[in-house]
Design a protein around this motif. Structure first.
Motif, PDB file in Angstrom:
ATOM      1  N   SER A 319      31.419  -0.409 -63.640  1.00 12.91           N
ATOM      2  CA  SER A 319      30.776  -1.115 -62.542  1.00 12.91           C
ATOM      3  C   SER A 319      31.659  -1.092 -61.220  1.00 12.91           C
ATOM      4  CB  SER A 319      29.984  -2.327 -62.652  1.00 12.91           C
ATOM      5  OG  SER A 319      29.493  -2.882 -61.436  1.00 12.91           O
ATOM      6  N   TRP A 320      32.665  -1.834 -61.359  1.00 11.96           N
ATOM      7  CA  TRP A 320      33.868  -2.068 -60.245  1.00 11.96           C
ATOM      8  C   TRP A 320      34.384  -0.679 -59.888  1.00 11.96           C
ATOM      9  CZ3 TRP A 320      35.929  -5.361 -56.953  1.00 11.96           C
ATOM     10  CH2 TRP A 320      37.212  -5.123 -56.397  1.00 11.96           C
ATOM     11  N   LEU A 321      34.637   0.217 -60.900  1.00 16.06           N
ATOM     12  CA  LEU A 321      35.235   1.645 -60.487  1.00 16.06           C
ATOM     13  C   LEU A 321      34.046   2.660 -59.801  1.00 16.06           C
ATOM     14  CD1 LEU A 321      37.421   2.387 -63.607  1.00 16.06           C
ATOM     15  CD2 LEU A 321      38.320   1.534 -61.265  1.00 16.06           C
ATOM     16  N   VAL A 322      32.875   2.471 -60.394  1.00 16.46           N
ATOM     17  CA  VAL A 322      31.767   3.148 -59.368  1.00 16.46           C
ATOM     18  C   VAL A 322      31.565   2.720 -58.002  1.00 16.46           C
ATOM     19  CG1 VAL A 322      29.534   3.847 -59.423  1.00 16.46           C
ATOM     20  CG2 VAL A 322      30.956   3.973 -61.811  1.00 16.46           C
ATOM     21  N   ARG A 323      31.750   1.423 -57.725  1.00 17.32           N
ATOM     22  CA  ARG A 323      31.451   1.112 -56.280  1.00 17.32           C
ATOM     23  C   ARG A 323      32.658   1.193 -55.793  1.00 17.32           C
ATOM     24  NH1 ARG A 323      27.878  -2.557 -58.682  1.00 17.32           N
ATOM     25  NH2 ARG A 323      26.094  -3.386 -57.408  1.00 17.32           N
ATOM     26  N   PHE A 324      33.825   1.064 -56.061  1.00 21.29           N
ATOM     27  CA  PHE A 324      34.860   1.310 -55.070  1.00 21.29           C
ATOM     28  C   PHE A 324      35.009   2.831 -54.811  1.00 21.29           C
ATOM     29  CE2 PHE A 324      39.287   2.403 -54.757  1.00 21.29           C
ATOM     30  CZ  PHE A 324      39.670   1.249 -53.689  1.00 21.29           C
ATOM     31  N   ASN A 325      34.585   3.737 -55.539  1.00 16.75           N
ATOM     32  CA  ASN A 325      34.474   5.031 -55.340  1.00 16.75           C
ATOM     33  C   ASN A 325      33.404   5.454 -54.298  1.00 16.75           C
ATOM     34  OD1 ASN A 325      35.099   7.983 -55.736  1.00 16.75           O
ATOM     35  ND2 ASN A 325      33.325   8.161 -56.936  1.00 16.75           N
ATOM     36  N   ILE A 326      32.392   4.895 -54.527  1.00 21.39           N
ATOM     37  CA  ILE A 326      31.094   4.783 -53.281  1.00 21.39           C
ATOM     38  C   ILE A 326      31.387   4.524 -52.281  1.00 21.39           C
ATOM     39  CG2 ILE A 326      29.003   4.184 -52.850  1.00 21.39           C
ATOM     40  CD1 ILE A 326      28.197   3.919 -55.778  1.00 21.39           C
ATOM     41  N   TYR A 327      32.252   3.114 -52.051  1.00 17.69           N
ATOM     42  CA  TYR A 327      32.520   2.982 -50.637  1.00 17.69           C
ATOM     43  C   TYR A 327      33.929   3.617 -50.175  1.00 17.69           C
ATOM     44  CZ  TYR A 327      30.094  -1.513 -52.507  1.00 17.69           C
ATOM     45  OH  TYR A 327      29.399  -2.403 -53.140  1.00 17.69           O
ATOM     46  N   ILE A 328      34.419   4.326 -50.806  1.00 16.52           N
ATOM     47  CA  ILE A 328      35.614   5.057 -50.358  1.00 16.52           C
ATOM     48  C   ILE A 328      34.841   6.254 -49.755  1.00 16.52           C
ATOM     49  CG2 ILE A 328      37.427   6.524 -50.806  1.00 16.52           C
ATOM     50  CD1 ILE A 328      38.412   3.589 -50.646  1.00 16.52           C
ATOM     51  N   VAL A 329      34.167   6.931 -50.412  1.00 14.95           N
ATOM     52  CA  VAL A 329      33.617   8.207 -50.036  1.00 14.95           C
ATOM     53  C   VAL A 329      32.512   7.904 -48.693  1.00 14.95           C
ATOM     54  CG1 VAL A 329      32.017  10.091 -50.552  1.00 14.95           C
ATOM     55  CG2 VAL A 329      33.618   9.361 -52.243  1.00 14.95           C
ATOM     56  N   THR A 330      31.955   6.829 -48.859  1.00 16.74           N
ATOM     57  CA  THR A 330      31.083   6.567 -47.732  1.00 16.74           C
ATOM     58  C   THR A 330      31.638   6.403 -46.397  1.00 16.74           C
ATOM     59  OG1 THR A 330      29.487   5.494 -49.241  1.00 16.74           O
ATOM     60  CG2 THR A 330      29.205   4.729 -46.760  1.00 16.74           C
ATOM     61  N   LEU A 331      32.963   5.596 -46.419  1.00 18.49           N
ATOM     62  CA  LEU A 331      33.843   5.597 -45.275  1.00 18.49           C
ATOM     63  C   LEU A 331      34.221   6.652 -44.747  1.00 18.49           C
ATOM     64  CD1 LEU A 331      35.270   2.014 -46.263  1.00 18.49           C
ATOM     65  CD2 LEU A 331      33.778   2.489 -44.637  1.00 18.49           C
ATOM     66  N   GLN A 332      34.563   7.705 -45.881  1.00 17.76           N
ATOM     67  CA  GLN A 332      35.226   8.875 -45.264  1.00 17.76           C
ATOM     68  C   GLN A 332      34.109   9.886 -44.681  1.00 17.76           C
ATOM     69  OE1 GLN A 332      36.426  10.436 -49.298  1.00 17.76           O
ATOM     70  NE2 GLN A 332      38.772   9.566 -48.899  1.00 17.76           N
ATOM     71  N   LEU A 333      32.946   9.665 -44.899  1.00 11.95           N
ATOM     72  CA  LEU A 333      31.921  10.530 -44.402  1.00 11.95           C
ATOM     73  C   LEU A 333      31.124   9.834 -43.139  1.00 11.95           C
ATOM     74  CD1 LEU A 333      29.885  11.708 -47.656  1.00 11.95           C
ATOM     75  CD2 LEU A 333      31.405  12.953 -46.414  1.00 11.95           C
ATOM     76  N   LEU A 334      31.296   8.671 -42.803  1.00 11.60           N
ATOM     77  CA  LEU A 334      30.674   8.180 -41.894  1.00 11.60           C
ATOM     78  C   LEU A 334      31.029   8.903 -40.517  1.00 11.60           C
ATOM     79  CD1 LEU A 334      30.968   4.152 -42.433  1.00 11.60           C
ATOM     80  CD2 LEU A 334      29.103   5.510 -42.038  1.00 11.60           C
ATOM     81  N   PRO A 335      32.112   9.157 -40.294  1.00  9.82           N
ATOM     82  CA  PRO A 335      32.555   9.790 -38.794  1.00  9.82           C
ATOM     83  C   PRO A 335      31.484  10.890 -38.366  1.00  9.82           C
ATOM     84  CG  PRO A 335      34.388   9.210 -39.954  1.00  9.82           C
ATOM     85  CD  PRO A 335      33.279   9.026 -40.899  1.00  9.82           C
ATOM     86  N   GLN A 336      30.791  11.501 -39.636  1.00 13.04           N
ATOM     87  CA  GLN A 336      30.209  12.861 -39.308  1.00 13.04           C
ATOM     88  C   GLN A 336      28.878  12.640 -38.557  1.00 13.04           C
ATOM     89  OE1 GLN A 336      30.208  15.793 -42.413  1.00 13.04           O
ATOM     90  NE2 GLN A 336      32.013  14.782 -43.236  1.00 13.04           N
ATOM     91  N   HIS A 337      28.307  11.527 -38.938  1.00  8.88           N
ATOM     92  CA  HIS A 337      26.887  11.023 -38.234  1.00  8.88           C
ATOM     93  C   HIS A 337      27.024   9.547 -37.955  1.00  8.88           C
ATOM     94  CE1 HIS A 337      25.161  14.955 -39.096  1.00  8.88           C
ATOM     95  NE2 HIS A 337      25.358  14.705 -40.121  1.00  8.88           N
ATOM     96  N   PRO A 338      27.849   9.296 -37.036  1.00  9.98           N
ATOM     97  CA  PRO A 338      28.033   7.756 -36.831  1.00  9.98           C
ATOM     98  C   PRO A 338      26.966   7.014 -35.955  1.00  9.98           C
ATOM     99  CG  PRO A 338      29.190   9.017 -35.010  1.00  9.98           C
ATOM    100  CD  PRO A 338      28.775  10.022 -35.930  1.00  9.98           C
ATOM    101  N   ILE A 339      26.092   7.755 -35.138  1.00  9.18           N
ATOM    102  CA  ILE A 339      25.031   7.208 -34.386  1.00  9.18           C
ATOM    103  C   ILE A 339      23.743   7.038 -35.177  1.00  9.18           C
ATOM    104  CG2 ILE A 339      23.820   7.203 -32.221  1.00  9.18           C
ATOM    105  CD1 ILE A 339      26.713   6.725 -31.919  1.00  9.18           C
ATOM    106  N   ALA A 340      23.146   7.932 -35.738  1.00 13.74           N
ATOM    107  CA  ALA A 340      21.913   7.914 -36.157  1.00 13.74           C
ATOM    108  C   ALA A 340      21.940   7.983 -37.867  1.00 13.74           C
ATOM    109  CB  ALA A 340      21.112   9.209 -35.716  1.00 13.74           C
ATOM    110  N   GLY A 341      23.368   8.572 -38.337  1.00 10.44           N
ATOM    111  CA  GLY A 341      23.228   8.319 -39.867  1.00 10.44           C
ATOM    112  C   GLY A 341      22.946   9.490 -40.506  1.00 10.44           C
ATOM    113  N   TRP A 342      23.299   9.713 -41.740  1.00 10.59           N
ATOM    114  CA  TRP A 342      22.955  11.023 -42.586  1.00 10.59           C
ATOM    115  C   TRP A 342      21.547  10.978 -42.781  1.00 10.59           C
ATOM    116  CZ3 TRP A 342      26.523  14.535 -44.747  1.00 10.59           C
ATOM    117  CH2 TRP A 342      27.726  14.397 -44.227  1.00 10.59           C
ATOM    118  N   GLY A 343      20.757   9.798 -42.967  1.00 12.50           N
ATOM    119  CA  GLY A 343      19.394   9.838 -43.401  1.00 12.50           C
ATOM    120  C   GLY A 343      18.928   9.519 -44.558  1.00 12.50           C
ATOM    121  N   VAL A 344      19.977   9.872 -45.544  1.00 12.50           N
ATOM    122  CA  VAL A 344      19.837   9.926 -47.075  1.00 12.50           C
ATOM    123  C   VAL A 344      21.073   9.786 -47.861  1.00 12.50           C
ATOM    124  CG1 VAL A 344      17.528  11.150 -47.435  1.00 12.50           C
ATOM    125  CG2 VAL A 344      19.933  12.369 -47.514  1.00 12.50           C
TER     126      VAL A 344
END
Length: 462
Positions: A319-344
């Motif tokens: 649970s801890w490792l999966v969440r940590f990985n999710i948050y890292i990848v999420t932060l890495q992808l954020l700059p691609q759609h910062p205003i309106a987001g990815w949608g999904v």
């Protein structure tokens, strides 16, 4: 020959004899109460995750016809409408693999707007307000009963819902969502080594959703228990115990933390430790307690560190490792759609779809899927809710029931806001049903809850 005139029935008697058809001639509050009462039926049929938006659309049409298309709105409702409109913007570039998720969550966020419009306009008096509260109590009772049944070992199996029987097997096997509505169970054996051997979901889709439902409903049930007597109080105590069992067996560690914090806040506010002359004493004692805690931490730092490691990392490390990985990848992808987001959410290679980027946090997830604008709108909605709650908490010379209601809402929403740091909530309709009703009764409590202050507070209305 004398004749006896036929007995006539007055218009008032005719009105009294008229049959009221559920969901047809009943009020909105009664329909919400009935919808909650029938929740186990929806659950067995496997349609509770699909039915709620259609129910709200139907009730909205009824409201518009009765009101001749005139409705009142407040700031919270305007913000939910803005969020619902903004929600559809990323459909242009959203990954078509997750289109079903996008459409389901879009229906959910528009349902959020509709239910607030309905409660703000359709709840007309104290009796109807209490009926909506009654719907929450019914849901709490069902949840508590599911906890007692599963933990007590009365039933730990599963059934195939009616909807699950008509779903293609390939769809059920490939989708965690369709699998969850096809196979109905209250809980299951823990996959990883954790605090407990079993984890409980009750009538919710997941353990996480159940923990959030409990954090909301426990303070509400505490409020009702404190303002009633006799058999009713005993019933509320039993429901509260059942909800606590559900919270424990959901085994969400951040929920434990959120509950402890909210319980302390509830007690502090209940005892009036932040009012008047008590405030100085409470501040002094808090400083002493903080100093004692710091000394304890200094003296037993290694033991505390080891205990935290065991509780949050060694037990269910996945649970801890999966969440940590999710948050890292999420932060890495954020700059691609910062205003309106990815949608999904975006699938992370090598992980299941439920562990995609943009999941497992309401705040980070909203930022990821709907950008900075979406997050600001979401936070603004909560700000308006908290404004109403804190204004109610600050009322003076009010009835005991009213004062305790605001304390309960502080505890419930505080715990929920802490919990949603580590999970999002607009996926499971059992959870959305509870949080929306609690928003609704909070926004309308100032109008209908007895024991108003002598000087009426301004309404949150435009």
């Amino acid at each position: 020959m004398a004749t006896t005139p036929l007995a006539s029935t007055s218009p008032s008697e005719n009105r009294g004899l008229r049959v009221r058809l559920p969901f047809v001639s009943t009020s909105l509050a009664t329909d919400i109460w009935l919808f909650a009462l029938l929740w186990p039926l929806w659950w067995v049929l496997g349609i509770e995750q699909i039915l709620l938006p259609f129910f709200l659309i139907y009730e909205t049409v009824r409201l518009l016809i009765r009101s001749e298309w005139r409705v009142r709105v407040n700031l919270t409702i305007w913000l939910t409408l803005a969020l619902a409109v903004w929600w559809v913007v990323p459909i242009v570039w959203a990954d078509r693999e997750f289109l079903d998720i996008f459409l389901k969550e879009t229906a959910t966020i528009w349902s959020q707007f509709l239910i607030l419009v309905l409660i703000w306009n359709g709840v007309r008096n104290e009796d109807e307000w209490r009926r909506v509260v009654g719907a929450l109590i019914i849901f709490a009772a069902y949840t508590a009963a599911a906890g007692f049944i599963y933990v007590g070992g009365l039933w730990r199996g599963d059934i195939v819902s009616l909807f699950g029987r008509i779903l293609p097997a390939s769809l059920v096997d490939a989708s965690a969502f369709f699998s969850s509505i096809a196979y109905r169970r209250f809980g299951e054996m823990a996959i990883e080594v954790g605090l407990l051997n079993h984890r409980l979901a009750a009538l919710s889709l997941s353990f996480s959703s159940l923990s959030m439902v409990c954090l909301l409903l426990i303070p509400l049930i505490a409020w009702r228990g404190l303002v009633t007597r006799g058999v009713r109080r005993l019933i509320y105590v039993l429901i509260g115990i059942g909800l606590l069992i559900c919270l424990v067996y959901a085994e969400s560690r951040i929920s434990y933390v959120a509950f402890l914090i909210s319980a302390v806040v509830f007690v502090v506010l209940r005892l009036g430790l932040l009012r008047g002359h008590n405030r100085v004493f409470t501040l002094a004692m808090s400083l002493l307690a903080a100093g004692a805690v710091l000394l304890l931490v200094y003296a037993t730092f290694e033991l505390i560190l080891r205990s935290l490691q065991v509780a949050f990392i060694d037990l269910r490390p996945g649970s801890w490792l999966v969440r940590f990985n999710i948050y890292i990848v999420t932060l890495q992808l954020l700059p691609q759609h910062p205003i309106a987001g990815w949608g999904v959410p975006v699938r992370i290679p090598g992980t299941a779809s439920e562990y995609s980027a943009g999941t497992h946090s309401s705040y980070l997830g909203m930022l990821f899927t709907h950008g900075i604008i979406g997050l600001l709108l979401y936070l603004a909605i909560w700000a308006t809710i908290w404004k109403v709650v804190l204004r109610g908490l600050g009322e003076r010379h009010v009835g005991r029931e009213r004062a305790l209601f605001w304390i309960a809402m502080v505890a419930a929403f505080l715990a929920f806001n802490i919990r949603e740091i580590a999970d999002s909530w607009w996926w499971d309709q059992s959870l959305t049903f509870v949080i929306w009703l609690m928003w609704g009764v909070t926004l309308t409590a100032g109008r209908f809850l007895p024991g108003r202050p002598t000087a009426a507070s301004p309404k949150n209305e435009t």
